[in-house]
Scaffold this motif. Structure first.
Motif, PDB file in Angstrom:
ATOM      1  N   GLY A  29     -31.639  31.784 -77.254  1.00  0.00           N
ATOM      2  CA  GLY A  29     -32.095  33.088 -77.730  1.00  0.00           C
ATOM      3  C   GLY A  29     -31.571  34.194 -76.825  1.00  0.00           C
ATOM      4  N   ALA A  30     -32.222  35.338 -76.829  1.00  0.00           N
ATOM      5  CA  ALA A  30     -31.746  36.468 -76.020  1.00  0.00           C
ATOM      6  C   ALA A  30     -31.918  36.153 -74.547  1.00  0.00           C
ATOM      7  CB  ALA A  30     -32.534  37.720 -76.378  1.00  0.00           C
ATOM      8  N   LEU A  34     -36.633  44.854 -77.952  1.00  0.00           N
ATOM      9  CA  LEU A  34     -36.896  44.379 -79.321  1.00  0.00           C
ATOM     10  C   LEU A  34     -36.319  42.974 -79.457  1.00  0.00           C
ATOM     11  CD1 LEU A  34     -37.602  44.724 -82.379  1.00  0.00           C
ATOM     12  CD2 LEU A  34     -35.305  45.690 -82.669  1.00  0.00           C
ATOM     13  N   LEU A  35     -37.160  42.023 -79.871  1.00  0.00           N
ATOM     14  CA  LEU A  35     -36.721  40.625 -79.961  1.00  0.00           C
ATOM     15  C   LEU A  35     -37.206  39.967 -81.250  1.00  0.00           C
ATOM     16  CD1 LEU A  35     -37.719  39.514 -76.343  1.00  0.00           C
ATOM     17  CD2 LEU A  35     -35.376  39.806 -77.163  1.00  0.00           C
ATOM     18  N   ARG A  73     -37.545  30.979 -71.498  1.00  0.00           N
ATOM     19  CA  ARG A  73     -37.312  32.421 -71.601  1.00  0.00           C
ATOM     20  C   ARG A  73     -38.565  33.179 -72.034  1.00  0.00           C
ATOM     21  NH1 ARG A  73     -31.131  32.863 -73.582  1.00  0.00           N
ATOM     22  NH2 ARG A  73     -30.240  32.226 -71.579  1.00  0.00           N
ATOM     23  N   ARG A  74     -39.411  32.525 -72.811  1.00  0.00           N
ATOM     24  CA  ARG A  74     -40.683  33.177 -73.159  1.00  0.00           C
ATOM     25  C   ARG A  74     -41.482  33.474 -71.899  1.00  0.00           C
ATOM     26  NH1 ARG A  74     -43.107  32.079 -78.582  1.00  0.00           N
ATOM     27  NH2 ARG A  74     -41.284  31.909 -79.870  1.00  0.00           N
ATOM     28  N   LEU A  93     -39.988  36.294 -70.033  1.00  0.00           N
ATOM     29  CA  LEU A  93     -40.255  37.561 -70.720  1.00  0.00           C
ATOM     30  C   LEU A  93     -41.669  38.060 -70.398  1.00  0.00           C
ATOM     31  CD1 LEU A  93     -39.293  39.646 -72.844  1.00  0.00           C
ATOM     32  CD2 LEU A  93     -40.181  38.124 -74.623  1.00  0.00           C
ATOM     33  N   ALA A  94     -42.628  37.129 -70.423  1.00  0.00           N
ATOM     34  CA  ALA A  94     -44.012  37.503 -70.124  1.00  0.00           C
ATOM     35  C   ALA A  94     -44.103  37.999 -68.676  1.00  0.00           C
ATOM     36  CB  ALA A  94     -44.935  36.309 -70.353  1.00  0.00           C
ATOM     37  N   GLU A  95     -43.353  37.335 -67.807  1.00  0.00           N
ATOM     38  CA  GLU A  95     -43.381  37.728 -66.387  1.00  0.00           C
ATOM     39  C   GLU A  95     -42.762  39.132 -66.224  1.00  0.00           C
ATOM     40  OE1 GLU A  95     -41.938  38.610 -62.688  1.00  0.00           O
ATOM     41  OE2 GLU A  95     -40.432  37.727 -64.032  1.00  0.00           O
TER      42      GLU A  95
END
Ligand SMILES: Cc1ncc(COP(=O)(O)O)c(C=O)c1O
Length: 490
Positions: free
Chosen positions: A248-249, A263-264, A280-281, A284-286
Motif C-alpha cells: 500500500g502507500a 488521504l488513503l 504500515r497501519r 500510520l497510527a503512530e
C-alpha cells in the motif's frame, strides 16, 4: 387559467411587460407557465410575435393547449377579438390547430422546432464502460428502494419536510453509526456522523476545514483519482505524493513530508488494489499520534472483499485522528447521491461550519429512505447480492483472460469492482485505450491515475479494468472486447 403580470424594473417599464400565462398539456391537463415579454404599447402585436417565436424555438411544445381567447384577453386587458385574430393567424400559418370543443393547441409536429441538443453522452461512442469503480446499475435494488422511499415519506412528519440539519437527519446518522460499527469496525457515535453528497463532497468540506486552519500540505497516494487531488488544490492545499507498493502507500515517509494530513484507501488501494499492510497501519497510527496529523480514510468499497478476510477500517486504530469516509455509490448507486463521514471531535465543528457556508444539503427524504433501508436489512442484502455477483465476475474475468490473453497478468486483491491487468511485453497503455475505444470500450491505463510522470513510468504498462458496470448479459462481450483491444495493440 392564471395570468401573472410581473412589474419589470423601472427602466424597462416603457419597453416590456413580462407576462406569465398558464397553459395546459393535453396528456395530463397540468398547468404549464409560459413567460412572454410583451410591449405594453403594442400588446396585440407583441403577443403574436412572442407566441410565434415560442412555438418555433420549441419553448412552447407541440401538444400544448393555449388559454381560451376570452380569458387571455381579460387578463391582458385587450379585446377578445384581438386574441382570436392572433390565434387565427397562427392557425393559418400551421403553427396552431383548433380542436372542436377543446380549444386551440400547438400543432403536433408542425414546424421545425428547436433542434435537439447535440448528445454529449459518451455512451453513444462507448457502449461498454469499464472505468475503475463503476457499480452494476442493473443490480440496483429498485423494489427495496421504492419500499424504503414509500415508508420514509409515509412516516415523515411535517417538520421532516423542512430544511434539515447540516450534519444530516438523525435516523440516518444513527443507522450509519450502527452499520459502520458492525460491518466495518468503525468506532462511531451518531453525533460524529455527517451525511454528505457522496464522498466527493465530504472530501471538499474536510479540505476546506484543513485549509481554514492555515495548513497547506496534504499527502496523497501516488495513484488515485485526479478529481480528489483537484478538490484539494481547489481548497488551496498542495497534494504531495506517497509512493505505493505491494504493502500500500509508503506511510513511513510521512514524517519527512511536512504534511498535516494524508488521504488513503487502506482497505483496497485505488486503483492498484493492494491493502495497507498491518505494519504500515501501525506506522500510520503512530505518525498521527506523535505529530497530530490527520488521516482521511476513503473506505469506498470496504464491504466488497470476497475472500472472507475482510480488514476492518483503519479508523478504529486512531479514531481521534481519522476522518472515516464512505459512500452509497457502490452498494446502491451514485444516483442516490449519499456519502458519509465519521469525524474526529477536533474537526467536527469546522466541517459543519463549512457545510453551512457551502449552502448545500443532502436531501432529507433520500436520507430517510436510506435509514429505512439500512434498518430493514435491505442495505446489507444489497451488499451481499453484489458481493456474490462481483466475485463471480472477477473469477470469470481471470478465466477468460487466461485463455484469451495468457501473457497478461491480473493483479490486485480479490475484492471490489476493479482490478489491474498488466499488459504483455511491448504493448502500450495508450494503444490499448485507443483500440478499446474503437470497439466501444471505455477504460484507462494505470498512468491516467498517477500523480506524476515518474510514478506513471515506474510500472510496466497496465490497464485498470472495472468489471462492475456492464450488465451480466454483456459482461463476456466486454471482456472479449478487452482481449481484442490488447490483440490489436500488439
Ligand atoms: C476511490 C474512490 N473513492 C470514493 C469514491 C466514491 O465517490 P462518491 O461517493 O463521490 O461517488 C469512488 C467512486 O468511484 C472511488 O473510486
Amino acid at each position: 387559467m392564471v395570468v401573472v403580470v410581473v412589474m419589470p424594473p423601472r427602466y424597462e417599464w416603457q419597453r416590456a411587460l413580462v407576462t406569465s400565462i398558464r397553459m395546459a398539456r393535453n396528456w395530463a391537463n397540468s398547468g404549464l407557465d409560459l413567460h412572454l415579454r410583451l410591449d405594453p404599447r403594442r400588446k396585440v402585436h407583441s403577443l403574436e410575435r412572442a407566441l410565434r417565436a415560442a412555438i418555433d424555438d420549441g419553448t412552447l411544445a407541440a401538444g400544448t393547449r393555449l388559454p381560451a381567447s376570452r380569458a387571455l384577453a381579460a387578463d391582458l386587458g385587450i379585446a377578445r377579438n384581438s386574441v382570436v385574430e392572433v390565434y387565427e393567424r397562427l392557425l393559418a400559418e400551421g403553427r396552431l390547430e383548433a380542436r372542436v370543443g377543446s380549444g386551440t393547441w400547438v400543432r403536433e409536429l408542425a414546424l421545425p422546432s428547436r433542434p435537439a441538443p447535440a448528445r454529449v453522452d459518451r455512451s453513444t461512442r462507448f457502449e461498454l464502460d469499464l472505468r475503475g469503480g463503476l457499480p452494476d446499475a442493473s443490480a440496483f435494488p429498485r423494489s427495496a428502494w421504492l419500499a424504503a422511499m414509500r415508508q420514509a415519506l409515509a412516516e415523515a412528519s411535517n417538520a421532516a419536510l423542512a430544511y434539515g440539519p447540516p450534519e444530516g437527519v438523525a435516523p440516518l446518522r444513527l443507522a450509519l453509526a450502527e452499520y459502520l460499527g458492525r460491518a466495518r469496525g468503525v468506532r462511531a457515535h451518531a453525533d460524529d456522523v455527517v451525511v454528505t453528497h457522496g464522498f466527493g463532497e465530504l472530501l471538499g468540506l474536510v479540505a476546506r476545514a484543513i485549509a481554514a486552519r492555515g495548513r497547506r500540505r496534504i499527502a496523497v497516494e501516488a495513484y488515485g483519482h485526479a478529481s480528489h487531488r483537484e478538490v484539494f488544490a481547489a481548497a488551496g492545499l498542495e497534494p504531495v505524493p506517497l509512493a505505493v507498493d505491494s504493502e500500500g502507500a509508503d506511510v513511513s515517509r510521512l514524517h519527512g513530508l511536512g504534511a498535516e494530513a494524508v488521504l488513503l484507501t487502506p482497505a483496497h488501494q485505488f486503483p492498484t488494489g493492494v491493502p495497507l499492510s498491518s505494519r504500515r497501519r501501525a506506522l500510520l497510527a503512530e505518525w498521527a499520534d506523535s505529530t497530530g496529523g490527520l488521516v482521511i480514510e476513503d473506505d469506498y468499497d470496504g464491504e466488497f472483499r470476497f475472500d472472507g478476510r475482510s480488514i476492518g477500517a483503519f479508523q478504529s486504530l486512531a479514531p481521534d485522528s481519522t476522518v472515516y469516509g464512505g459512500t452509497a455509490s457502490k452498494a446502491l448507486s451514485p444516483a442516490v447521491g449519499i456519502g458519509w463521514g465519521v469525524l474526529p471531535p477536533r474537526l467536527r465543528d469546522e466541517v459543519l461550519a463549512q457545510r453551512r457556508r457551502s449552502g448545500s444539503a443532502t436531501d432529507a427524504l433520500t436520507q430517510s429512505a436510506l435509514a429505512v433501508l439500512i434498518a430493514s436489512g435491505g442495505y446489507d442484502r444489497s451488499v451481499r447480492t453484489l458481493r456474490g455477483r462481483y466475485r463471480a465476475r472477477r473469477e470469470r474475468f481471470e478465466q477468460l483472460l487466461a485463455v484469451g490473453a495468457p501473457d497478461t497478468r491480473v493483479l490486485g486483491l480479490v475484492a471490489g469492482i476493479h482490478c489491474l491487468l498488466e499488459l504483455p511485453e511491448g504493448v502500450r497503455e495508450a494503444e490499448v485505450v485507443e483500440a478499446g475505444a474503437e470497439r466501444g470500450l471505455r477504460f484507462d491505463g494505470l498512468a491516467a491515475y498517477a500523480t506524476d510522470g515518474e510514478t506513471a513510468s515506474s510500472r510496466p504498462p497496465t490497464m485498470v479494468v472495472g468489471f462492475g458496470a456492464p450488465p451480466d448479459l454483456r459482461f463476456e462481450q466486454a471482456v472479449a472486447a478487452v482481449i481484442a483491444a490488447i490483440d490489436a495493440a500488439r
